[in-house]
Design an enzyme around this catalytic site. Structure first.
Site, PDB file in Angstrom:
ATOM      1  N   LEU A   1      57.494 -58.802  -2.012  1.00 46.77           N
ATOM      2  CA  LEU A   1      57.432 -60.148  -2.572  1.00 46.77           C
ATOM      3  C   LEU A   1      58.356 -60.368  -3.763  1.00 46.77           C
ATOM      4  CD1 LEU A   1      53.595 -60.738  -2.212  1.00 46.77           C
ATOM      5  CD2 LEU A   1      55.439 -61.415  -0.665  1.00 46.77           C
ATOM      6  N   CYS A   2      59.251 -59.409  -4.023  1.00 46.83           N
ATOM      7  CA  CYS A   2      60.236 -59.579  -5.099  1.00 46.83           C
ATOM      8  C   CYS A   2      61.370 -60.488  -4.648  1.00 46.83           C
ATOM      9  CB  CYS A   2      60.827 -58.231  -5.499  1.00 46.83           C
ATOM     10  SG  CYS A   2      59.775 -57.279  -6.567  1.00 46.83           S
ATOM     11  N   HIS A   3      61.826 -61.323  -5.562  1.00 44.34           N
ATOM     12  CA  HIS A   3      62.986 -62.170  -5.297  1.00 44.34           C
ATOM     13  C   HIS A   3      64.261 -61.347  -5.434  1.00 44.34           C
ATOM     14  CE1 HIS A   3      59.916 -65.095  -6.486  1.00 44.34           C
ATOM     15  NE2 HIS A   3      60.593 -65.966  -5.768  1.00 44.34           N
TER      16      HIS A   3
ATOM     17  N   MET B   1      60.541 -55.332 -12.182  1.00 44.15           N
ATOM     18  CA  MET B   1      60.495 -54.509 -10.971  1.00 44.15           C
ATOM     19  C   MET B   1      61.827 -53.806 -10.738  1.00 44.15           C
ATOM     20  SD  MET B   1      57.418 -54.653 -10.183  1.00 44.15           S
ATOM     21  CE  MET B   1      57.557 -53.630  -8.732  1.00 44.15           C
TER      22      MET B   1
ATOM     23  N   ASP C   1      65.374 -34.650  -5.627  1.00 41.97           N
ATOM     24  CA  ASP C   1      66.059 -34.311  -4.377  1.00 41.97           C
ATOM     25  C   ASP C   1      67.156 -33.287  -4.595  1.00 41.97           C
ATOM     26  OD1 ASP C   1      66.759 -34.582  -1.575  1.00 41.97           O
ATOM     27  OD2 ASP C   1      68.474 -35.768  -2.246  1.00 41.97           O
TER      28      ASP C   1
END
Length: 166
Positions: A75-77, A113, A128
Site C-alpha cells: 500500500l506504499c505510494h 517506509m 548475504d
C-alpha cells in the site's frame, strides 16, 4: 493515537488518497544494526571478503531498496526520491555494524517506509555477503529515528519509543 489510514470505512484495505495533500519536503531517518562473531567483524573491517566490497555493495542495495519500496510494501505510494544517504558505523565493543539511512522527497506522503526498507536491504546484503563465514549474524534494532514534513510535522524518537537510544 490516530486511526489506521490504510483501511476504509468498511474495514477494507486501500491505498490512502493523498491527492489533496500539499507537496512538502519530507525527510525520514531510520537505522538498524547487524551483530556478528569477532572474526567476521574483523573480516568486514579489513574489507577483504571473497565476495568483494561488502559495504560498497550494501550501500547500493540500501539505495536500491529505498527506490523499490512500493514494489515490496503493497500500500506504499511510489515516490520520486530526491536524495538517499547511507551511513555505516562500526561498534567495535559489540562486533556490530550500524546502518543509518536518510531518505528525502518533495511530495504528498512521507518517506518513512523508504528509509526503513533501505536499512533492511542494506543489512540483509551485509548478511548475504558474509553468511559463508557466519550464519549466526543477527539483524536488530531497525526503527524510525526521525521524520519531517507533512501535516504531522516533525517527529523524533526518544529512548522510550523502542526501549533503546536512537
Amino acid at each position: 493515537m490516530s486511526t489506521l489510514t490504510h483501511f476504509d470505512a468498511s474495514g477494507q484495505a486501500h491505498m490512502v488518497d493523498v491527492g489533496s495533500k500539499a507537496e512538502t519536503r519530507r525527510v525520514a531517518v531510520a537505522s538498524g544494526h547487524i551483530s556478528m562473531h569477532a572474526d567476521t567483524y574483523a573480516l568486514l573491517q579489513a574489507g577483504n571478503s571473497k565476495k568483494g566490497d561488502v559495504l560498497g555493495i550494501a550501500r547500493i542495495a540500501a539505495i536500491q531498496g529505498s527506490k523499490r519500496t512500493a514494489d515490496l510494501i503493497p500500500l506504499c505510494h511510489p515516490l520520486a526520491l530526491s536524495h538517499v544517504a547511507v551511513d555505516f558505523r562500526y561498534q567495535d565493543d559489540a562486533c556490530r555494524l550500524h546502518l543509518t539511512v536518510t531518505a528525502e522527497t518533495v511530495g504528498r506522503t512521507g518517506v518513512e517506509m523508504e528509509a526503513l526498507s533501505a536499512v533492511m536491504a542494506g543489512l540483509l546484503t551485509v548478511y548475504d555477503m558474509l553468511k559463508a563465514v557466519d550464519r549466526g549474524m543477527t539483524i536488530a534494532g531497525v526503527r524510525l529515528l526521525e521524520k519531517q514534513g507533512g501535516k504531522s510535522g516533525h517527529w523524533r524518537a526518544d529512548a522510550e519509543d523502542a526501549g533503546v537510544a536512537p
